[in-house]
Write an enzyme that holds these catalytic residues in place. Structure first.
Site, PDB file in Angstrom:
ATOM      1  N   GLN A 279       0.822  -1.216   0.000  1.00  0.00           N
ATOM      2  CA  GLN A 279       0.000   0.000   0.000  1.00  0.00           C
ATOM      3  C   GLN A 279       0.857   1.269   0.000  1.00  0.00           C
ATOM      4  O   GLN A 279       0.528   2.255  -0.666  1.00  0.00           O
ATOM      5  CB  GLN A 279      -0.915  -0.012   1.222  1.00  0.00           C
ATOM      6  CG  GLN A 279      -2.037   0.997   1.123  1.00  0.00           C
ATOM      7  CD  GLN A 279      -2.940   0.955   2.338  1.00  0.00           C
ATOM      8  OE1 GLN A 279      -2.507   1.212   3.464  1.00  0.00           O
ATOM      9  NE2 GLN A 279      -4.185   0.622   2.141  1.00  0.00           N
ATOM     10  N   GLU A 363      11.756  31.228 -14.731  1.00  0.00           N
ATOM     11  CA  GLU A 363      10.556  31.948 -15.231  1.00  0.00           C
ATOM     12  C   GLU A 363       9.640  32.381 -14.087  1.00  0.00           C
ATOM     13  O   GLU A 363       8.414  32.329 -14.189  1.00  0.00           O
ATOM     14  CB  GLU A 363       9.848  31.141 -16.316  1.00  0.00           C
ATOM     15  CG  GLU A 363      10.727  31.121 -17.557  1.00  0.00           C
ATOM     16  CD  GLU A 363      10.063  30.680 -18.836  1.00  0.00           C
ATOM     17  OE1 GLU A 363       8.853  30.903 -18.984  1.00  0.00           O
ATOM     18  OE2 GLU A 363      10.784  30.139 -19.691  1.00  0.00           O
ATOM     19  N   GLY A 364      10.272  32.796 -12.987  1.00  0.00           N
ATOM     20  CA  GLY A 364       9.558  33.234 -11.795  1.00  0.00           C
ATOM     21  C   GLY A 364       9.495  32.101 -10.804  1.00  0.00           C
ATOM     22  O   GLY A 364       8.936  31.039 -11.101  1.00  0.00           O
TER      23      GLY A 364
END
Ligand code: COS
Length: 384
Positions: A279, A363-364
């Site tokens: 799991q 890009e920021g």
């Protein structure tokens, strides 16, 4: 109504990008990850396939792809190698200001050569003291006769060392803050343009990142983009347009991590069972897949907004931040699922993890994206 099916053309574009990735990128990704040489051969093939000119409108000889088409292609290319993707897509970032704000003469003069032979352009905004605070640039363009004289420096410039053309953001009125910034087109062979050091990066090592210096570079008036003082808005609108594509790269990297982890988890047997049956592993895979799907929907929505002329700032920032965070968390989980093997260079997931980190920064930064989102919320409400 909402539909999520790709058109026939989009499905073909996706298939073509996926094939290109399999054939031309994945086999050489680890070689270029060493970062010793620029991948000129892959770039020539990318040029021949149209990926370096996909954002240039068809009337100037480019692919004229929509934003939605662009993010579909970006996801595929980045799933193959984020560094090679960055080298390819940096042209779009640098050329958007000319495509969106250039005069007809500027477009003809500067876009057309990109469609005739392989060449690169670079977007020059960031400086040592002006990163997230993009309005704080100190590179100056002083009026002189019929033009300007440019002095200053830029850093972390993608493709700076291989570019023929630069779009440079400079201060033309120091006392006017963000309204004092102006954008210029600068050929790299202009006297006074010199290269600084090439950066040695953790990831995206196939891409060139360089410092650039401008020492009294003369710029004729006709190479100014837009009016004086419009530079900051040009930069912000360009970033709004480019960020969905970075989000798409995040989706590509997160997807590659998931696919590698899933394959391994089904094959790896411990305690007499494949680890996918435990799991702990199954839930990790479930969260990774959920993130890929959610991120892609945000990316597609922001690209759709761009294509429909709806201001995309908030959604583009959401897409960029969510998808690249998903790439980071997904690649960390993939390394964990592969255990000791995940940490070794023989397997692809450690590279994906290194590549994911830069997507959160460039890009920021994702902090800047959250700033953009929160400011939009405060100003305009949720709009839900
Ligand atoms: N579209 C159009 N106009 C915009 C805009 C956008 N997306 N974002 C800002 N503007 C306008 C504002 O409306 C404001 O106009 P007025 O002067 O008329 O009021 C002006 O630009 C200044 O905006 P703001 O006050 O928001 O500027 P800040 O200095 O506070 O900076 C952030 C805003 C932080 C969002 C900006 O500096 C930024 O994006 N930084 C990151 C830069 C980046 O991504 N760098 C990566 C390197 S380039 S690959």
């Amino acid at each position: 109504m909402i539909g999520f099916e790709l058109s026939e053309e989009q499905a073909a574009l996706k298939e073509m990008a996926r094939e290109f990735t399999k054939k031309e990128m994945i086999p050489v990704a680890s070689k270029y990850d060493e970062g010793k040489e620029f991948p000129w051969d892959v770039m020539q093939k990318a040029f021949d396939a149209g990926f370096l000119t996909s954002s240039i409108p068809a009337e100037y000889g480019g692919g004229g792809l929509s934003s939605l088409d662009t993010v579909i292609v970006s996801e595929e290319l980045a799933a193959g190698c984020a560094g090679l993707f960055t080298s390819m897509m940096a042209n779009s970032l640098a050329l958007y200001p000319i495509i969106s704000f250039g005069t007809e003469e500027q477009k003809k003069k500067y876009l057309t050569p990109f469609t005739k032979e392989m060449r690169f352009a670079a977007f020059c905004l960031t400086e040592r003291e002006a990163g997230s605070d993009a309005g704080g640039v100190t590179t100056e363009a002083v009026r002189d006769g019929g033009g300007y004289v440019l002095t200053g420096s830029k850093c972390f410039i993608t493709n700076g060392g291989v570019a023929k053309l630069l779009v440079v953001f400079a201060n033309t009125a120091k006392d006017r803050g963000t309204r004092g910034m102006t954008a210029f087109i600068v050929p790299t062979d202009a006297p006074g343009v010199t290269l600084g050091k090439k950066e040695d990066k953790m990831g995206h090592r196939a891409s060139d990142t360089t410092e650039l210096f401008f020492d009294g570079v003369r710029i004729p008036e006709e190479d100014r983009l837009g009016k004086e003082g419009m530079g900051f808005v040009i930069a912000m609108k360009t970033l709004d347009k480019a960020r969905p594509s970075v989000g798409a790269a995040g989706v590509g990297v997160a997807r590659a991590a998931l696919e590698n982890a899933l394959k391994y988890a089904k094959e790896r047997v411990q305690f007499g069972k494949p680890i996918s049956s435990f799991q702990n592993t199954g839930f990790k895979l479930a969260d990774m897949a959920t993130n890929v799907t959610a991120a892609r929907l945000l990316v597609w929505q922001s690209a759709w907004m761009l294509d429909n002329n709806i201001k995309p700032s908030r959604e583009a920032a959401m897409a960029k931040a969510f998808a690249t965070d998903a790439a980071m968390s997904g690649t960390v989980e993939a390394v964990e699922i592969l255990g000791g093997y995940g940490y070794m260079r023989d397997y692809p997931v450690e590279k994906l993890m290194r590549d994911a980190k830069l997507l959160q920064i460039y890009e920021g930064t994702n902090e800047v994206q959250r700033l953009v989102i929160s400011r939009e919320l405060v100003k305009n409400g949720t709009g839900y």
